[in-house]
Every structure is written in C-alpha cells, then in structure tokens.
Design a protein around this motif. Structure first.
Motif, PDB file in Angstrom:
ATOM      1  N   VAL A  57      37.663  40.802  30.693  1.00 21.05           N
ATOM      2  CA  VAL A  57      36.655  41.045  31.727  1.00 21.05           C
ATOM      3  C   VAL A  57      35.954  39.721  31.986  1.00 21.05           C
ATOM      4  O   VAL A  57      35.387  39.116  31.077  1.00 21.05           O
ATOM      5  N   ARG A  58      36.018  39.265  33.209  1.00 19.55           N
ATOM      6  CA  ARG A  58      35.482  37.960  33.556  1.00 19.55           C
ATOM      7  C   ARG A  58      33.956  37.944  33.479  1.00 19.55           C
ATOM      8  O   ARG A  58      33.314  39.000  33.443  1.00 19.55           O
ATOM      9  N   PRO A  59      33.346  36.749  33.476  1.00 19.53           N
ATOM     10  CA  PRO A  59      31.879  36.660  33.461  1.00 19.53           C
ATOM     11  C   PRO A  59      31.205  37.384  34.615  1.00 19.53           C
ATOM     12  O   PRO A  59      30.044  37.791  34.495  1.00 19.53           O
ATOM     13  N   ASP A  60      31.931  37.556  35.741  1.00 20.50           N
ATOM     14  CA  ASP A  60      31.344  38.290  36.867  1.00 20.50           C
ATOM     15  C   ASP A  60      31.527  39.794  36.734  1.00 20.50           C
ATOM     16  O   ASP A  60      31.150  40.560  37.631  1.00 20.50           O
ATOM     17  N   GLY A  61      32.101  40.239  35.597  1.00 21.18           N
ATOM     18  CA  GLY A  61      32.246  41.672  35.333  1.00 21.18           C
ATOM     19  C   GLY A  61      33.465  42.313  35.958  1.00 21.18           C
ATOM     20  O   GLY A  61      33.586  43.540  35.938  1.00 21.18           O
ATOM     21  N   LYS A  62      34.392  41.519  36.509  1.00 17.25           N
ATOM     22  CA  LYS A  62      35.561  42.066  37.182  1.00 17.25           C
ATOM     23  C   LYS A  62      36.844  41.769  36.401  1.00 17.25           C
ATOM     24  O   LYS A  62      36.864  40.901  35.528  1.00 17.25           O
ATOM     25  N   ILE A  63      37.910  42.490  36.732  1.00 10.60           N
ATOM     26  CA  ILE A  63      39.224  42.237  36.149  1.00 10.60           C
ATOM     27  C   ILE A  63      40.237  42.074  37.277  1.00 10.60           C
ATOM     28  O   ILE A  63      40.010  42.529  38.401  1.00 10.60           O
ATOM     29  N   THR A  64      41.338  41.431  36.933  1.00 13.27           N
ATOM     30  CA  THR A  64      42.444  41.280  37.874  1.00 13.27           C
ATOM     31  C   THR A  64      43.732  41.647  37.169  1.00 13.27           C
ATOM     32  O   THR A  64      43.997  41.158  36.066  1.00 13.27           O
ATOM     33  N   THR A  65      44.526  42.510  37.782  1.00 13.75           N
ATOM     34  CA  THR A  65      45.827  42.918  37.252  1.00 13.75           C
ATOM     35  C   THR A  65      46.837  42.872  38.397  1.00 13.75           C
ATOM     36  O   THR A  65      46.445  42.744  39.566  1.00 13.75           O
ATOM     37  N   PRO A  66      48.117  42.983  38.087  1.00 12.36           N
ATOM     38  CA  PRO A  66      49.099  43.040  39.176  1.00 12.36           C
ATOM     39  C   PRO A  66      48.782  44.194  40.133  1.00 12.36           C
ATOM     40  O   PRO A  66      48.515  45.320  39.699  1.00 12.36           O
ATOM     41  N   LEU A  67      48.768  43.897  41.389  1.00 12.65           N
ATOM     42  CA  LEU A  67      48.490  44.838  42.482  1.00 12.65           C
ATOM     43  C   LEU A  67      47.013  45.182  42.637  1.00 12.65           C
ATOM     44  O   LEU A  67      46.621  45.808  43.618  1.00 12.65           O
ATOM     45  N   VAL A  68      46.194  44.802  41.677  1.00  6.91           N
ATOM     46  CA  VAL A  68      44.756  45.108  41.750  1.00  6.91           C
ATOM     47  C   VAL A  68      43.973  43.824  41.500  1.00  6.91           C
ATOM     48  O   VAL A  68      44.039  43.251  40.416  1.00  6.91           O
ATOM     49  N   GLU A  69      43.229  43.369  42.491  1.00  9.77           N
ATOM     50  CA  GLU A  69      42.462  42.142  42.358  1.00  9.77           C
ATOM     51  C   GLU A  69      40.960  42.421  42.408  1.00  9.77           C
ATOM     52  O   GLU A  69      40.496  43.249  43.197  1.00  9.77           O
ATOM     53  N   ASP A  70      40.235  41.723  41.551  1.00  7.58           N
ATOM     54  CA  ASP A  70      38.762  41.739  41.573  1.00  7.58           C
ATOM     55  C   ASP A  70      38.194  43.155  41.543  1.00  7.58           C
ATOM     56  O   ASP A  70      37.359  43.535  42.362  1.00  7.58           O
TER      57      ASP A  70
END
Length: 209
Positions: free
Chosen positions: A70-83
């Motif tokens: 989980v990034r410092p901005d509270g978001k995640i990125t996975t294949p097919l799903v960004e931010d």
C-alpha cells in the motif's frame, strides 16, 4: 552571618518552590480519571494503512494474483486495476472493490485479500511520547494493553514519572485518563494494566525529583 542566613533562606525558598511545583503537577495529573481496564471494541476490524502489504488472490486467475504494498498515498496498483484506494478499508471491503474493477475485464471474479506486514492507518496507530526508553509509533492490535506498549518501547527512562502518565484517547474526543506505569512495570501491579484503543497517545512525563 547575615549573608549566610540569606543563603540558607534562599535555599529553603527554592526547595519549597520545587515542592510546591511538584505538588501542583501531581494534583493536575491526578485530576484525570483512571483509564478503564476494558477499552477494546469487540466489533473492531483491522483497517489497511500505508506500508501494509496486501496479498491478492484472484480465483482461477493466477496471473492476476500477487502481493502488493500500500503506497504512502493509501492506494494500490495491480494488473488491470490502477490507483485503487485501500487505506481505511478492511480486507473484505478491498476484495469487493477489486472484484468490481476486475468485472470490467473478466467474468464473475472472486477475490480474496490477506493483509501482511501490519502498520495500519495513521489515525489508529498508538503513539508513545515523553520519557519512554524508545518513544515510537506502534500499530494497534486488538486487546493490546498498556503493558504490551511498555514492552514494545523498552520501558521508561530513569527520569520518568510513570505514575503520573496519561493516555490521550482520540477516539473519545481527546479525553485524557491517568495510568500508573511505575506500579505496573516496577511493582508488577497487574491492576494498573489497561487496554488501549486505536489512536491512543501515551504521554510519560518527566519526574521533578
């Protein structure tokens, strides 16, 4: 002789002033009600925070399954799903959000999310300040107690006034409670042990003597 008497009087005055100040501080600290022994919420669910790792398992789609931070901005990125926002959600809620995003690309996705490397959102972390051996920020765990916190920070310094410590409870509008850390840690008085709540700030003041 007069000069010597003046010096003695000055020393006595300083001593009395220090005693009065110490008594005043003790009175102020004791004005807070004792922290309740039980404080944990039985309905508590762990909320994801920056620094956590989430293991995402997409049934029958191993190429979409992976562990991501989980990034410092509270978001995640996975294949097919960004931010995709993850902070402040429990694992089940995040899994449903990922399913909703993946449904745009695959039929009836089934997602499981497992959280590892627990940190939690800033609002739920336990903060220890003042005369702790190692003042620090700790992730909250269900049923975490004052004793658990003191072990994690290595106890108190030699200058700590442990029995005048307080807990500032953000979950109750910054209400303060008194706690007896010295009795708990130095004397083994388990009656002084209390449960913590998410967002608590433990304040350990310095002793005047």
């Amino acid at each position: 002789m007069i000069q010597k008497s003046s010096s003695v009087l000055a020393w006595v005055w300083r001593a009395v002033s220090m005693l009065a100040a110490g008594a005043l501080l003790s009175a102020c600290a004791s004005s807070y009600p004792p922290a309740p022994a039980a404080a944990a919420d039985s309905e508590y669910n762990y909320m994801i925070g920056p620094g956590d790792n989430v293991n995402i398992v997409v049934w029958r789609n191993p190429e979409l399954s992976m562990s991501v931070p989980v990034r410092p901005d509270g978001k995640i990125t996975t294949p097919l799903v960004e931010d995709l926002p993850a902070m402040g959600k429990d694992a089940s809620t995040l899994a449903r959000d990922i399913e909703q995003e993946l449904a745009k690309f695959i039929r009836d996705p089934v997602v499981t999310v497992i959280v590892t490397d627990f940190v939690g959102p800033y609002s739920e972390q336990i903060r220890v300040i003042g005369e702790a051996a190692e003042p620090k920020i700790l992730p909250y765990n269900q049923k975490m107690t004052l004793l658990d916190v003191m072990i994690a920070v290595g106890g108190m310094t030699e200058f700590a006034d442990g029995n005048n410590a307080t807990i500032l409870r953000t979950a109750e509008g910054n209400k303060q409670y008194s706690v007896r850390i010295r009795d708990l840690v130095k004397r083994g008085d388990v009656s002084a042990n209390v449960e913590m709540r998410p967002g608590d700030v433990l304040i350990i003041p310095q002793s005047w003597f």
